[in-house]
Design an enzyme around this catalytic site. Structure first.
Site, short mmCIF file in Angstrom:
data_model
loop_
_atom_site.label_atom_id
_atom_site.label_comp_id
_atom_site.label_asym_id
_atom_site.label_seq_id
_atom_site.Cartn_x
_atom_site.Cartn_y
_atom_site.Cartn_z
N LYS A 10 0.82 -1.21 0.00
CA LYS A 10 0.00 0.00 0.00
C LYS A 10 0.86 1.27 0.00
O LYS A 10 2.07 1.21 0.25
CB LYS A 10 -0.92 -0.03 1.22
CG LYS A 10 -1.93 -1.17 1.20
CD LYS A 10 -2.77 -1.14 2.46
CE LYS A 10 -3.78 -2.26 2.50
NZ LYS A 10 -4.59 -2.21 3.75
N TYR A 50 -12.43 -2.17 -3.43
CA TYR A 50 -13.01 -2.19 -2.09
C TYR A 50 -14.54 -2.18 -2.12
O TYR A 50 -15.17 -1.79 -1.14
CB TYR A 50 -12.49 -1.01 -1.28
CG TYR A 50 -11.04 -1.16 -0.85
CD1 TYR A 50 -10.64 -2.23 -0.06
CD2 TYR A 50 -10.09 -0.23 -1.22
CE1 TYR A 50 -9.32 -2.37 0.34
CE2 TYR A 50 -8.76 -0.35 -0.82
CZ TYR A 50 -8.39 -1.44 -0.05
OH TYR A 50 -7.09 -1.58 0.36
N PHE A 58 -16.26 3.85 6.67
CA PHE A 58 -14.84 4.10 6.40
C PHE A 58 -14.47 4.00 4.92
O PHE A 58 -13.31 4.20 4.55
CB PHE A 58 -13.96 3.15 7.21
CG PHE A 58 -14.23 1.68 6.95
CD1 PHE A 58 -13.65 1.03 5.86
CD2 PHE A 58 -15.05 0.95 7.80
CE1 PHE A 58 -13.89 -0.32 5.62
CE2 PHE A 58 -15.30 -0.40 7.57
CZ PHE A 58 -14.72 -1.02 6.47
N ASN A 113 -1.53 -0.27 7.11
CA ASN A 113 -1.01 -1.57 7.54
C ASN A 113 -0.16 -2.25 6.48
O ASN A 113 -0.03 -3.46 6.46
CB ASN A 113 -2.15 -2.47 8.04
CG ASN A 113 -3.18 -2.78 6.97
OD1 ASN A 113 -2.98 -2.51 5.78
ND2 ASN A 113 -4.28 -3.37 7.37
N HIS A 116 -1.86 -5.68 1.48
CA HIS A 116 -3.17 -6.25 1.25
C HIS A 116 -2.96 -7.61 0.59
O HIS A 116 -2.02 -7.80 -0.17
CB HIS A 116 -4.00 -5.37 0.30
CG HIS A 116 -5.20 -6.08 -0.27
ND1 HIS A 116 -6.39 -6.17 0.43
CD2 HIS A 116 -5.37 -6.76 -1.43
CE1 HIS A 116 -7.25 -6.88 -0.30
NE2 HIS A 116 -6.66 -7.24 -1.43
N GLU A 127 -9.77 -9.81 -7.91
CA GLU A 127 -8.72 -8.81 -7.76
C GLU A 127 -7.64 -8.94 -8.84
O GLU A 127 -7.16 -7.94 -9.36
CB GLU A 127 -8.12 -8.88 -6.36
CG GLU A 127 -9.11 -8.46 -5.28
CD GLU A 127 -8.60 -8.65 -3.87
OE1 GLU A 127 -7.53 -9.29 -3.68
OE2 GLU A 127 -9.28 -8.17 -2.95
#
Length: 136
Positions: A10, A50, A58, A113, A116, A127
């Site tokens: 990310k 997403y 969020f 974080n 992914h 994906e």
């Protein structure tokens, strides 16, 4: 069983100079890097990626974060790649991630974080088709 899964490093991981560390862990584990690209996601791709979170509070922040800078998208292959990669990443929230995992060692907060990974064969197929359509 050999399978393929999507890996994202990310924007926070790229900005912090962690690409080599994450790729090194992937290679040391024995996964094969099938494809890899440094890119900045457009909003449409991020929203599709997403999409399962579209109705959550969020969602907008998540899309803003993932489009906020370059990321590395990679397609890896190896035995039980989905489960093994998720184990290597650690828990989504770094507070709960075990030391020795990428998130336990390197992540700073829930959204930032570092990585992914697809969470199921169905997600991996979707994906991979989104990020590497010629290899789906």
């Amino acid at each position: 069983m050999s399978e393929r899964t999507l890996v994202l490093i990310k924007p926070d991981g790229v900005a912090r100079g962690l690409v080599g560390e994450v790729l090194g862990r992937i290679e040391r584990k024995g996964f094969v890097l099938v494809a890899m690209e440094l890119r900045t996601l457009d909003r449409a791709t991020a929203e599709a990626h997403y999409g399962e979170h579209a109705d959550k509070p969020f969602f907008a922040d998540l899309v803003d974060f993932i489009t906020g800078g370059p990321l590395v998208a990679a397609l890896i292959e190896g035995p039980d790649a989905i489960v093994q990669w998720r184990n290597m990443m650690g828990a989504t929230n770094p507070v709960n991630a075990a030391q020795g995992t990428i998130r336990g060692d390197l992540a700073t907060e829930m959204q930032n974080n570092v990585t992914h990974g697809s969470d199921s064969p169905q997600s991996a197929a979707r994906e991979v088709a989104l990020f590497f359509p010629g290899l789906a």
